[in-house]
Design a protein around this motif. Sequence first.
Motif, PDB file in Angstrom:
ATOM      1  N   CYS A  75       0.828  -1.212   0.000  1.00  0.00           N
ATOM      2  CA  CYS A  75       0.000   0.000   0.000  1.00  0.00           C
ATOM      3  C   CYS A  75       0.861   1.260   0.000  1.00  0.00           C
ATOM      4  O   CYS A  75       1.551   1.551   0.976  1.00  0.00           O
ATOM      5  CB  CYS A  75      -0.914   0.000   1.227  1.00  0.00           C
ATOM      6  SG  CYS A  75      -1.990   1.428   1.304  1.00  0.00           S
ATOM      7  N   SER A  76       0.791   1.969  -1.118  1.00  0.00           N
ATOM      8  CA  SER A  76       1.456   3.262  -1.210  1.00  0.00           C
ATOM      9  C   SER A  76       0.398   4.305  -1.550  1.00  0.00           C
ATOM     10  O   SER A  76      -0.343   4.150  -2.516  1.00  0.00           O
ATOM     11  CB  SER A  76       2.528   3.254  -2.295  1.00  0.00           C
ATOM     12  OG  SER A  76       3.027   4.567  -2.482  1.00  0.00           O
ATOM     13  N   ARG A  77       0.328   5.347  -0.760  1.00  0.00           N
ATOM     14  CA  ARG A  77      -0.635   6.416  -1.026  1.00  0.00           C
ATOM     15  C   ARG A  77      -0.266   7.178  -2.303  1.00  0.00           C
ATOM     16  O   ARG A  77      -1.112   7.813  -2.908  1.00  0.00           O
ATOM     17  CB  ARG A  77      -0.719   7.378   0.161  1.00  0.00           C
ATOM     18  CG  ARG A  77      -1.122   6.730   1.466  1.00  0.00           C
ATOM     19  CD  ARG A  77      -2.503   6.140   1.410  1.00  0.00           C
ATOM     20  NE  ARG A  77      -2.861   5.583   2.715  1.00  0.00           N
ATOM     21  CZ  ARG A  77      -3.695   4.581   2.881  1.00  0.00           C
ATOM     22  NH1 ARG A  77      -4.267   4.014   1.840  1.00  0.00           N
ATOM     23  NH2 ARG A  77      -3.960   4.124   4.081  1.00  0.00           N
ATOM     24  N   ASN A  80      -2.182   6.192  -5.555  1.00  0.00           N
ATOM     25  CA  ASN A  80      -3.611   6.511  -5.605  1.00  0.00           C
ATOM     26  C   ASN A  80      -3.922   7.273  -6.892  1.00  0.00           C
ATOM     27  O   ASN A  80      -3.314   8.287  -7.175  1.00  0.00           O
ATOM     28  CB  ASN A  80      -3.966   7.373  -4.383  1.00  0.00           C
ATOM     29  CG  ASN A  80      -5.434   7.636  -4.281  1.00  0.00           C
ATOM     30  OD1 ASN A  80      -6.213   6.713  -4.102  1.00  0.00           O
ATOM     31  ND2 ASN A  80      -5.824   8.894  -4.392  1.00  0.00           N
ATOM     32  N   GLN A  91      -8.369   5.434  -3.188  1.00  0.00           N
ATOM     33  CA  GLN A  91      -8.319   4.507  -2.052  1.00  0.00           C
ATOM     34  C   GLN A  91      -9.332   4.956  -1.005  1.00  0.00           C
ATOM     35  O   GLN A  91      -9.407   6.130  -0.681  1.00  0.00           O
ATOM     36  CB  GLN A  91      -6.912   4.483  -1.454  1.00  0.00           C
ATOM     37  CG  GLN A  91      -5.852   4.011  -2.414  1.00  0.00           C
ATOM     38  CD  GLN A  91      -4.434   4.215  -1.862  1.00  0.00           C
ATOM     39  OE1 GLN A  91      -4.234   4.551  -0.699  1.00  0.00           O
ATOM     40  NE2 GLN A  91      -3.444   4.018  -2.714  1.00  0.00           N
TER      41      GLN A  91
END
Length: 182
Positions: A75-77, A80, A91
């Motif tokens: 999970c990497s913002r 997005n 997300q």
Amino acid sequence: MDDTEQRDPEDIAPSVIERYYTRWYRADMKGKPCEDHCVLQHSNRICVVTLAETHPILQEGRTIKSINYQISDGCSRLKNKVSGKSKRGGQFLTDFAPLCRITCSDETEYTIYSCIRGRLLEVNESILKTPKLLLEKPATDGYIAVILPKFEESKSITENLLSREDFERVVSKRIAGESQPS
């Protein structure tokens, strides 16, 4: 402007933030003292997550070593991507979803959380290149992320947040508690 409308030269026009946004706060995030977050809510439902003025990163002359939007291996913002009018693909975040981790030069690490439920519209990539924006302009150029709550939840998202007056009372009690001898 006629004589009845003369303004005092000391009156300064309110900033864009003061004029168009309502400030909401989450004090002592996840039970960590003084780790306060601020949510700026616009009348169009969009919310901007920032650090509250009282957050330890903004106190004690700290410098920022790094900002990481990589929350976990999967999970990497930064990955997005939103598209279209309904912002598909963003997300979905819960109240306590981590947005980023900030490491100070003294190796202290702080996790910044979303504070509200909604769809992540964007993260501020400018603070990756220029971390001092977070210190110098936390409510404007140094914001963390922009979140859009679901329409049906837009009125209730602030139920778990503090108004500016309530937050100032919390901070006053905190200061009074620190000044009392143990």
